[in-house]
Design a protein around this motif. Structure first.
Motif, PDB file in Angstrom:
ATOM      1  N   ILE A 148       0.841  -1.194   0.000  1.00  0.00           N
ATOM      2  CA  ILE A 148       0.000   0.000   0.000  1.00  0.00           C
ATOM      3  C   ILE A 148       0.877   1.245   0.000  1.00  0.00           C
ATOM      4  O   ILE A 148       2.086   1.159   0.239  1.00  0.00           O
ATOM      5  N   THR A 542       0.735   0.060  -6.726  1.00  0.00           N
ATOM      6  CA  THR A 542      -0.569   0.040  -6.065  1.00  0.00           C
ATOM      7  C   THR A 542      -1.226   1.411  -6.080  1.00  0.00           C
ATOM      8  O   THR A 542      -0.533   2.437  -6.031  1.00  0.00           O
ATOM      9  N   ILE A 545      -4.087   4.578  -0.958  1.00  0.00           N
ATOM     10  CA  ILE A 545      -5.122   4.302   0.046  1.00  0.00           C
ATOM     11  C   ILE A 545      -6.200   5.387  -0.058  1.00  0.00           C
ATOM     12  O   ILE A 545      -7.382   5.096  -0.106  1.00  0.00           O
ATOM     13  N   TYR A 627      -5.920  -1.179  -2.220  1.00  0.00           N
ATOM     14  CA  TYR A 627      -4.677  -1.840  -1.831  1.00  0.00           C
ATOM     15  C   TYR A 627      -4.429  -3.012  -2.767  1.00  0.00           C
ATOM     16  O   TYR A 627      -5.290  -3.378  -3.578  1.00  0.00           O
TER      17      TYR A 627
END
Ligand SMILES: [Fe+2]
Length: 691
Positions: A148, A542, A545, A627
Motif C-alpha cells: 500500500i 498500487t 489508500i 490496496y
C-alpha cells in the motif's frame, strides 16, 4: 530455543540498544492487572519488521504527570486472552522519544500469530495488538502480503484498511495476510487548514487534523519545520481509527517516500515556490519522527539505542558541490541523510526476499523537474514531455556513449541540453545501488521482490499519432512521456539494474511500488518499441489508500474546451460525466481515446489500439484507490488489486464500503533465459478503460 540462540539474541538486542523480551518455551497466564484505556494510549499499538523468531512492538503512552521517564510492561502471548504469555518485559518511555516505545521480542516461533499489549504501572493498558512472525527460511508455504501507499488523512478516508481487515478476518487461515508493506506517504507533511481552502480539495472536505506548533506557510498550505511538527503529524494520522486498527491487526513493514520529509525533497533539500533550499535540520527531524513512530529494523549511526534517536547536530548549509553520482558533498547534507538508513532486506520463508530501497535520500536532482526543463512542455499538450528529451536529460554526460548532443530539437526550436556536463541521473545513489545489486545476486528466495516506493513502469502516450486538424502537430520526435522522478524514466540506472538481473541469470524478479496513486500491472523491461522489448521481471504499482490521483485532478482542472480533453477525461455520447480515458491513452493510445469520444463504444475503441505503445502494460488505472495483495508461491506470483470508490468520507459499513473492482495478475516462475509473462483476470467489477 537454545541457550546459544537466546544469548545471541540478547547480544543483538544490546547492539540495537533495544528493550528486549525473550519468548519462553513455557507459556504462563498473565500476572498483569491490565485494564484497557485507549484514551491513555491514543496512538494505539503497532508491530513491525517481523523475522522468523522476532518482531518489534510499539506503542505511545502520553505522559501521565510531570515525570520525564516512565516504564511500561509489555506482554506477548499466544492467545488473545493472555492465558499463554510467552514473554514479559519492562519497556522504558521518555520525553526524549516523545513517549513512544519500541521493544524487540525474540525467541518466538516462526509463522506464528501472537498477541501483545502494554500496561503502565497503574494497570492502565493499551489496546491489544496482533502480530505474526515470518516463516522459517526453509518453509515453502505461500507468502501473502498487502502492499500500500499514500494515505491522506487531511482530505480522505482510510476505508481501504477496513476492507483489508474485513476480508482478512473472513479468509481461510492459509489465505490471511502475513504483513502489510507500506511504501510511503504514510503521512503528508503538507497540510491545509480548513480555513485555507473553504472550498475543499476537489470534491473533498478538508479535515482539521493538525496545527503545526512551528509550521511554515507556503501559498495556502503549511509544512513542518522542527521535530515537534513532524511528531504532531504522525500523531494526527495515528488518530485515524481505520489506520490504527490496521496497525493493531497486522505487522507493518514501512519505508518512507517523499512526504515523510518534504513534497519535492531530495537528499536533505527542499523545494518551494520553485526555489531549492537546504533543509538538513528538517531531514534529521523527519528521520527522528519516522524512527520514533515506525517500528522497523533501521540503522542509525547516531547511537545504538532503540529507545532514543540521539539526533546528530546539523545546520542548514547550502549544498553546492555534488560528486560524480550527484551526491551533495556538503558535510551537513551527508550527516543528515545518514542519520537513518531505511534500506533493508527481509526474508519470508523459501519464497520471498523483500529488498526495500530508499528513493529519496541519495538521489540526484530530477532532470525534468527544474525550470530549464519547462521549455519541453507546452499548454497545447498538457502533461506530455518528449520521450527522447527525457532520455537525453536522464543520461546527462553519458548520453550517446559519452557524446551528448549540445541541444535537443523540440518542434521548430533547438533547446539547450542543460544536462550535457552532468552525471546520469541516479535514484538509488552509488552506495545503496551496490548493496541492492549484491542482495539481488545473493538471494536464494524464489521471488526477489523489490520494494521500490516509486514506480518503475514506463509512462507514455503516442501524440505523434494524432490525426491532423485536432490540434497543432506534436513537437516531439515520437512518443511522449510524462516527465521524470522515478525509475519509469531513470533509463540509465534502470538499465543497469535490469542488465544485472539478466546477466546474472536472476529469475523471479518482481517489483512492488507506490507513489503514483494508480494501479499498474506489467513487465519490467529496459526499452519499449521501436527498440527491442525484452522483459526481465514483473512490476506492479498500487493505487493510493486515499490520496487523490491524476484522474481526479484532471476532472477538476483540465480545461473544458481543450482539444485533447478526450485523451484524459473524455466522455462518450451517452456518458453523464467524464471517464478515466487517460487509462486508455496509456494502454492503447490516442486513436482509441478519440474513437471512444466519438462512439462511446469501448470495443471499437480498443480495436484501434497501438500495439507498440505499451507491450509492457497489462493494466493501468490512474484513478483507483485501495490496496494490492501479493501471493508468492514456489512457482507463481500473483498480485490482486482491490479497488474501492474514491474515499471522500469514512464508510459506516463494517466492510469499509463497496468495491469497484478486483483484478488479478499472475506470472508463473520463469527459468533462466526465459521471459516472464503476465496473465490477468477481472474477478469483480469492470475496470473497462484499464485493460
Ligand atoms: Fe503519495
Amino acid at each position: 530455543m537454545t541457550a546459544i540462540s537466546r544469548r545471541s539474541f540478547m547480544e543483538m538486542a544490546v547492539a540495537l540498544g533495544a528493550t528486549a523480551a525473550w519468548g519462553d518455551l513455557f507459556a504462563t497466564p498473565s500476572k498483569t492487572s491490565w485494564k484497557e484505556r485507549r484514551d491513555l494510549f491514543q496512538e494505539g499499538v503497532a508491530s513491525g519488521d517481523p523475522e522468523s523468531d522476532s518482531v518489534l512492538l510499539w506503542t505511545r503512552r502520553a505522559p501521565s504527570g510531570s515525570a520525564s521517564a516512565e516504564k511500561l510492561t509489555v506482554e506477548i502471548a499466544e492467545d488473545k486472552s493472555f492465558q499463554r504469555v510467552v514473554a514479559t518485559a519492562a519497556a522504558p518511555i521518555s520525553e526524549a522519544s516523545d513517549w513512544t516505545c519500541r521493544v524487540l521480542v525474540g525467541g518466538l516461533k516462526p509463522a506464528h500469530v501472537y498477541w501483545y499489549r502494554f500496561t503502565d504501572h497503574q494497570g492502565n493498558g493499551s489496546r491489544i495488538g496482533r502480530t505474526i512472525t515470518a516463516p522459517a527460511d526453509d518453509d515453502a508455504r505461500p507468502v501473502r502480503f498487502a502492499f500500500i501507499s499514500c494515505q491522506n488523512a487531511n482530505y480522505g478516508a482510510q476505508n481501504a484498511y477496513r476492507r483489508m481487515i474485513f476480508e482478512d478476518e473472513r479468509a481461510a487461515e492459509q489465505d490471511r495476510l502475513g504483513f502489510v508493506l507500506h511504501l510511503g506517504d504514510f503521512i503528508y507533511e503538507l497540510v491545509w487548514y480548513p480555513e485555507d481552502r473553504p472550498q475543499g480539495m476537489y470534491d473533498r472536505r478538508i479535515r482539521d487534523i493538525v496545527r503545526y506548533p512551528h509550521g511554515e506557510k507556503h501559498e495556502d498550505f503549511h509544512i513542518p519545520t522542527v521535530l515537534d511538527d513532524y511528531r504532531a503529524i504522525y500523531r494526527a494520522y495515528l488518530h485515524d481509527p481505520d489506520l490504527q486498527d490496521a496497525r493493531a491487526h497486522f505487522p507493518f513493514v514501512c519505508m518512507w517516500d517523499n512526504h515523510e520529509f518534504s513534497w519535492l525533497g531530495w537528499q536533505s533539500l527542499q523545494k518551494f515556490e520553485g526555489v531549492t533550499r537546504p533543509a538538513q535540520t528538517r531531514k534529521v527531524a523527519a528521520n527522528q519522527a519516522f524512527f520514533e513512530y515506525q517500528p522497523g529494523r533501521l540503522f542509525k549511526p547516531s547511537g545504538p539505542s532503540l529507545n532514543q534517536f540521539d539526533p546528530p547536530q546539523v545546520q542548514d548549509a547550502p549544498v553546492t558541490r555534488f560528486d560524480e553520482h550527484g551526491l551533495g558533498q556538503e558535510p551537513n547534507n551527508l550527516t543528515a541523510i545518514a542519520s537513518l538508513r531505511g534500506y533493508r532486506a527481509m526474508r519470508w520463508g523459501r519464497n520471498v526476499e523483500l529488498i526495500i530501497t530508499d528513493q529519496r535520500s541519495y538521489r540526484s536532482e530530477d532532470p525534468t523537474g527544474g525550470p530549464e526543463a519547462s521549455a519541453f512542455s507546452s499548454p497545447d499538450f498538457p502533461a506530455f514531455f518528449p520521450e527522447e528529451a527525457q532520455e537525453i536529460l536522464d543520461a546527462g554526460s553519458a548520453c550517446n556513449g559519452g557524446n551528448p548532443p549540445a541541444s535537443i530539437r523540440f518542434g521548430s526550436e533547438e533547446l539547450a541540453n542543460f544536462r550535457k556536463d552532468q552525471p546520469p541521473q541516479t535514484i538509488l545513489g552509488a552506495e545503496q545501488k551496490a548493496w541492492f545489486l549484491e542482495r539481488l545476486r545473493q538471494s536464494k528466495a524464489t521471488w526477489k521482490i523489490w520494494g521500490n516506493t516509486t514506480g518503475t513502469l514506463d509512462f507514455r502516450a503516442d501524440p505523434q499519432n494524432l490525426p491532423p486538424g485536432i490540434t497543432k502537430p506534436w513537437p516531439g520526435a515520437g512518443y511522449a512521456g510524462f516527465g521524470g522522478g522515478d525509475h519509469g524514466s531513470a533509463y540509465v540506472e534502470r538499465g543497469e539494474i535490469y542488465d544485472f538481473v539478466r546477466n546474472h541469470g536472476i529469475t523471479g524478479f518482481a517489483t512492488v511500488a507506490g507513489d503514483r496513486h494508480s494501479f499498474w500491472a506489467g513487465l519490467a523491461a529496459n526499452f519499449l518499441p521501436p527498440r527491442p522489448f525484452e522483459p526481465v521481471g514483473i512490476a506492479f504499482v498500487t493505487g493510493s489508500i486515499s490520496a487523490p490521483g491524476l484522474v481526479e485532478s484532471f476532472e477538476h482542472n483540465f480545461p473544458k474546451d481543450h482539444p485533447l480533453r478526450s485523451l484524459f477525461v473524455g466522455q462518450g455520447p451517452s456518458d453523464k460525466g467524464p471517464q478515466p480515458t487517460m487509462n486508455m491513452l496509456l494502454r492503447h493510445g490516442v486513436k482509441s481515446c478519440l474513437e471512444y469520444a466519438k462512439s462511446g463504444d469501448i470495443s471499437k475503441a480498443r480495436a484501434l489500439s497501438n500495439p507498440n505503445l505499451s507491450p509492457h502494460l497489462s493494466f493501468v488505472d490512474m484513478g483507483g484507490h485501495g490496496y494490492s495483495v501479493v501471493k508468492a508461491t514456489s512457482n507463481s506470483f500473483e498480485t490482486e488489486f482491490v479497488c474501492i470508490p474514491r474515499p471522500l468520507e469514512r464508510s459506516e459499513r463494517p466492510d469499509g464500503g463497496p468495491l469497484l473492482y478486483r483484478a488479478r495478475y499472475r506470472a508463473a516462475l520463469w527459468s533462466k533465459g526465459q521471459s516472464p509473462k503476465l496473465e490477468g483476470q477481472i474477478i469483480e467489477g469492470d475496470p473497462r478503460f484499464s485493460i
